[in-house]
Scaffold this motif. Sequence first.
Motif: not given
Length: 176
Positions: A6-23
Amino acid sequence: MSNAAALTPVHLEHVDWHDPRAVELRARMDAEMSAVYSAGREPDPDDVVAARDAALLVHPEKVRATLLVVDPDGTALGHAALYDRGGEWEVKRVIVDREQRGRGIGRLLMAGVEADARAAGAPRMILQTGDRQPDAVALYEKTGWTGIPTYEPYVTTIPQSICFEKVLVGAEQHAG
């Protein structure tokens, strides 16, 4: 979820639509939504499925932005995209990893797509969700979205749609 997670910091990242994590996140969303919307309902005829799939199809060339919320090691925890729906700015494919829900990741995603749309001069954003997604509806309402009539292509293809808008250009900007 542990307190450490719950305390692990997170952030926004802009990626390509085809980024494997997004897919991967979109594939998990498809599986989850398929289970949610098929439960207790007769299977739809093939023509209904085809029309719904066409309405939900994202053409990568029309994606204005793809955002991920990632943890420090780059693991994607959430996904959202801004899509050009005939000149409208539509928010699509909002998903937060099931194990990460309740951490504010959805709010971070929504703030990110809003910042991108504002920076590009969009007058408003729209989005579509479904009647079996009360957590999504709650997120949108908490982040300032207003219900609107279902818009095309969802009117006939996905009648259980719930649609929203968020106006980005205030009345003071129209008056000048």
